[in-house]
Scaffold this active site. Structure first.
Site, PDB file in Angstrom:
ATOM      1  N   ASP A  83       2.392 -16.062   6.404  1.00  0.00           N
ATOM      2  CA  ASP A  83       2.678 -17.274   5.547  1.00  0.00           C
ATOM      3  C   ASP A  83       3.639 -16.551   4.440  1.00  0.00           C
ATOM      4  O   ASP A  83       3.411 -15.726   3.754  1.00  0.00           O
ATOM      5  CB  ASP A  83       1.257 -17.663   4.717  1.00  0.00           C
ATOM      6  CG  ASP A  83       1.699 -18.782   3.858  1.00  0.00           C
ATOM      7  OD1 ASP A  83       2.323 -19.669   3.961  1.00  0.00           O
ATOM      8  OD2 ASP A  83       0.962 -18.967   2.773  1.00  0.00           O
TER       9      ASP A  83
ATOM     10  N   GLU B  42       5.586 -19.210   9.513  1.00  0.00           N
ATOM     11  CA  GLU B  42       5.863 -20.650   9.067  1.00  0.00           C
ATOM     12  C   GLU B  42       7.044 -20.852   8.481  1.00  0.00           C
ATOM     13  O   GLU B  42       7.624 -19.947   7.722  1.00  0.00           O
ATOM     14  CB  GLU B  42       4.687 -20.923   7.787  1.00  0.00           C
ATOM     15  CG  GLU B  42       4.780 -22.444   7.390  1.00  0.00           C
ATOM     16  CD  GLU B  42       3.659 -22.783   6.465  1.00  0.00           C
ATOM     17  OE1 GLU B  42       3.951 -23.791   5.568  1.00  0.00           O
ATOM     18  OE2 GLU B  42       2.655 -21.997   6.225  1.00  0.00           O
TER      19      GLU B  42
ATOM     20  N   ASP C 171      -3.242 -18.216   0.806  1.00  0.00           N
ATOM     21  CA  ASP C 171      -2.033 -17.571   1.685  1.00  0.00           C
ATOM     22  C   ASP C 171      -2.490 -16.958   2.999  1.00  0.00           C
ATOM     23  O   ASP C 171      -2.053 -16.914   4.058  1.00  0.00           O
ATOM     24  CB  ASP C 171      -1.308 -16.548   0.940  1.00  0.00           C
ATOM     25  CG  ASP C 171      -0.864 -17.238  -0.386  1.00  0.00           C
ATOM     26  OD1 ASP C 171       0.255 -17.743  -0.462  1.00  0.00           O
ATOM     27  OD2 ASP C 171      -1.488 -17.126  -1.382  1.00  0.00           O
TER      28      ASP C 171
END
Length: 164
Positions: free
Chosen positions: A7, A67, A140
């Site tokens: 992330d 991501e 996260d």
């Protein structure tokens, strides 16, 4: 297969290592790489790169999954995070890892079956899929676990239907 999910961020980078073996998921580790806002941007980016490289060396993942960024408000934050994200991708590239990217919508769709699921729905589903005793924290790291699950589910689908 061992997957490293990221992330992306600059202050906090969520990471997760998930192994799939015999159609079962095993969480090897998850957590966050954090940097201080008092440090210079180059120092923060370098620190993230070094920490991520150490994680890659320790766990030897087969795939690197990150991501895609989505920002619609603060362009300055978006640029800084994008710079840090570049160093995260570079760490994977320097370790010869295949790199895969998924949008937040794709991740939510793969994990919950609903692309507009809220954070709690995603976290509860992660907890259930990975047989965790509690919702993974911080957010996260939970997001990094979701990215791993998305990739592993996507691979299953591709293998099932022999999609390249």
């Amino acid at each position: 297969m061992i997957v490293l999910g990221i992330d992306p961020g600059i202050a906090i980078v969520g990471y997760a290592i998930v192994r799939e073996k015999n159609s079962k998921f095993q969480v090897l580790e998850y957590g966050c790489i954090t940097t201080s806002s008092k440090s210079s941007l180059p120092d923060r980016i370098s620190y993230i790169y070094d920490e991520l490289s150490a994680i890659i060396n320790e766990f030897e993942p087969d795939d690197f999954v990150i991501e895609e960024l989505f920002f619609n408000k603060n362009i300055k934050t978006a640029i800084t995070v994008a710079q840090a994200r570049g160093s995260q991708i570079l760490a994977a590239q320097h370790h010869n890892l295949p790199i895969y990217e998924y949008t937040p919508l794709q991740i939510k769709q793969a994990v919950t079956g609903y692309g507009r699921a809220d954070k709690i729905q995603v976290q509860e589903t992660i907890k259930n899929i990975l047989s965790l005793s509690e919702i993974p924290k911080p957010d996260d790291a939970a997001d990094a676990l979701a990215i791993c699950i998305c990739h592993l589910f996507t691979n299953r689908f591709k293998e099932l239907y022999r999609i390249k």
